[in-house]
Enzyme design. Structure first.
Site, PDB file in Angstrom:
ATOM      1  N   GLY A 219       0.758  -1.165  -0.009  1.00  0.00           N
ATOM      2  CA  GLY A 219       0.007  -0.133   0.034  1.00  0.00           C
ATOM      3  C   GLY A 219       0.737   1.242   0.051  1.00  0.00           C
ATOM      4  N   ASN A 220       0.126   2.295   0.204  1.00  0.00           N
ATOM      5  CA  ASN A 220       0.908   3.600   0.259  1.00  0.00           C
ATOM      6  C   ASN A 220       0.552   4.647   1.468  1.00  0.00           C
ATOM      7  OD1 ASN A 220      -0.966   5.669  -0.955  1.00  0.00           O
ATOM      8  ND2 ASN A 220      -0.522   4.106  -2.809  1.00  0.00           N
ATOM      9  N   ARG A 221       0.919   5.782   1.454  1.00  0.00           N
ATOM     10  CA  ARG A 221       0.605   6.481   2.772  1.00  0.00           C
ATOM     11  C   ARG A 221      -0.427   7.729   2.289  1.00  0.00           C
ATOM     12  NH1 ARG A 221       5.048   6.228   6.398  1.00  0.00           N
ATOM     13  NH2 ARG A 221       4.412   8.361   7.310  1.00  0.00           N
TER      14      ARG A 221
END
Ligand code: FMN
Length: 422
Positions: A219-221
């Site tokens: 995932g990412n932030r």
């Protein structure tokens, strides 16, 4: 100018809001909207319809607003309330707005204090309709809504969810906190034109998650806050908004159709579907470039005597490049976001050329920059060579700058229709 508030206090420059409440089951939710308006320093006059008082009584409106409440033009006639309340308002918001109220407003009826107020108000007007799906979808209601929007009112699309009985569907009153946000933005824009009126905008927000096994993902932030700010500001500027939201934990913006997605592939499908009749697509979501090449149907186990398994990646479709090269609707504008950690402008210019979009919002990201924050700073690069610097400030200010640049580039309605036919 000093004005005398109805509650006996000197109002000074206190903005005056008229809260119209019509006879829907959601009338009780207007109490929270009223609270938010008064607590944020607005002088609120509540104007219910007679039907609304079946749901929430006069005493509640009067006590919460600190102002007298009437449904009729025949009370306090010496003060000419049927004209005065509307003339002095800085904003009129009707929440909930029943099918009946929308019809009366669209046809210019003036058979109670609220409809008189709507005719005399020259300030921005917001309607938050709430009703059963059938009533909302009926051609009569849709035509009334179109009429009100054409005249400049902001009519917020109802939310999807549980309705009065056991049924669910479109027609629910959006969260009062989100209606308040629309009111705040509409008041801030004042009499500025609703330059996205009649336009359909698609905004993607959040960050995709690419599953590795049933419990893990890449995932990412991204929090989705910038995309949500774009959706909220577009609603206040009159747009019909589809918000494709990837893994966000934010309240649905009032008036936006929210499509929740998880992976990049789901986001692509949802964006392409919504983009078919969109005037503009803004890709603010952080979409994974890669996904695990294989998905393990069972949780990948740690084995003490073995090296960790290698992680092979596969490339995801570049949705921004795809949309830019093959626009689902002729004349459609495409806006991208570039999150860079270094040499931000040079990477941004190269990305704009590579993707072929019309505008690219370039911002610097990092562990403590942009992601999850309320503020942002960016440069918006245009395919026409323009460069617009947006100083550090609320994500909503950056969103408004993006819409300013979009509105200036949208083809006029006549031009757009001929493009459609062509
Ligand atoms: C229990 C109940 C719930 C209702 N809920 C709604 C509603 O959510 N939306 C709506 O448009 N009408 C609703 N109605 C119908 C309206 O109250 C009716 O159309 C009324 O004439 C509206 O008057 P007004 O627009 O002057 O407030 C409801 C009626 C009842 C009895």
């Amino acid at each position: 100018m000093t004005r005398e508030a109805g509650n006996g206090h000197t109002a000074g420059d206190t903005p005056r809001v008229v809260l119209g409440v019509s006879g829907g089951i959601a009338a009780y939710k207007a109490c929270e909207l009223l609270r938010r308006l008064t607590e944020s320093g607005h002088d609120v006059t509540v104007v219910p319809t007679d039907s609304a008082l079946h749901f929430v009584g006069e005493a509640t409106w009067s006590a919460l607003s600190g102002n007298p409440v009437s449904t009729r033009v025949w009370d306090d006639v010496h003060e000419v309330p049927h004209v005065r309340i509307g003339q002095h308002a800085d904003l009129v918001v009707v929440a909930p707005a029943t099918a009946d109220l929308l019809a009366r407003a669209a046809h210019g009826l003036a058979d109670d204090l609220l409809t008189n107020t709507l005719l005399t108000a020259r300030c921005p007007v917001v309607f938050a309709p709430a009703m059963h799906t059938e009533m909302w979808e009926h051609a009569a209601t849709q035509e009334n809504v179109a009429t009100l929007r054409r005249r400049g009112a902001v009519v917020i699309e109802p939310a999807v969810g549980r309705l009065t009985g056991v049924d669910t569907g479109k027609g629910r009153l959006p969260d009062p906190a989100e209606i308040f946000e629309v009111c705040r933005r509409v008041m801030a824009r004042g009499t500025l034109p609703r330059d996205l009126e009649g336009r359909h905008v698609v905004v993607s927000a959040g960050g995709t998650r690419e599953p590795l096994d049933p419990v893990r993902y890449l995932g990412n932030r991204s929090s989705g806050k910038q995309g949500y700010a774009l959706a909220r500001t577009a609603v206040a500027r009159g747009a019909r908004v589809t918000l494709v939201a990837a893994n966000t934990a934010l309240a649905d913006p009032a008036g936006a159709d929210v499509v929740p997605v998880g992976t990049a592939a789901q986001l692509r499908e949802a964006v392409l579907k919504a983009a078919g009749d969109a005037d503009v697509v803004v890709m603010a979501a952080a979409v994974a470039d890669f996904r695990p090449a294989a998905y393990a149907a069972a949780k990948i186990k740690k084995k003490d005597d073995e090296e960790p398994p290698p992680l092979a990646l596969a490339r995801n479709t570049d949705i921004l490049a795809e949309l830019s090269a093959d626009r689902p609707r002729p004349g459609q504008l495409v806006v991208g976001f570039a999150a860079e950690t270094d040499d931000v402008l040079a990477h941004g210019r190269a990305k704009l050329a590579r993707k072929g979009c019309d505008l690219l919002v370039v911002n610097e990201v990092g562990e403590n920059t942009a992601f999850g924050r309320e503020d942002n700073e960016a440069v918006v690069l245009g395919a026409d060579g323009s460069e617009t610097a947006v100083p550090f400030g609320p994500k909503e200010a950056l969103a408004d700058t993006v819409w300013d640049l979009v509105a200036a580039r949208l083809p006029g309605r006549a031009e757009r229709n001929s493009t459609d036919r062509g």
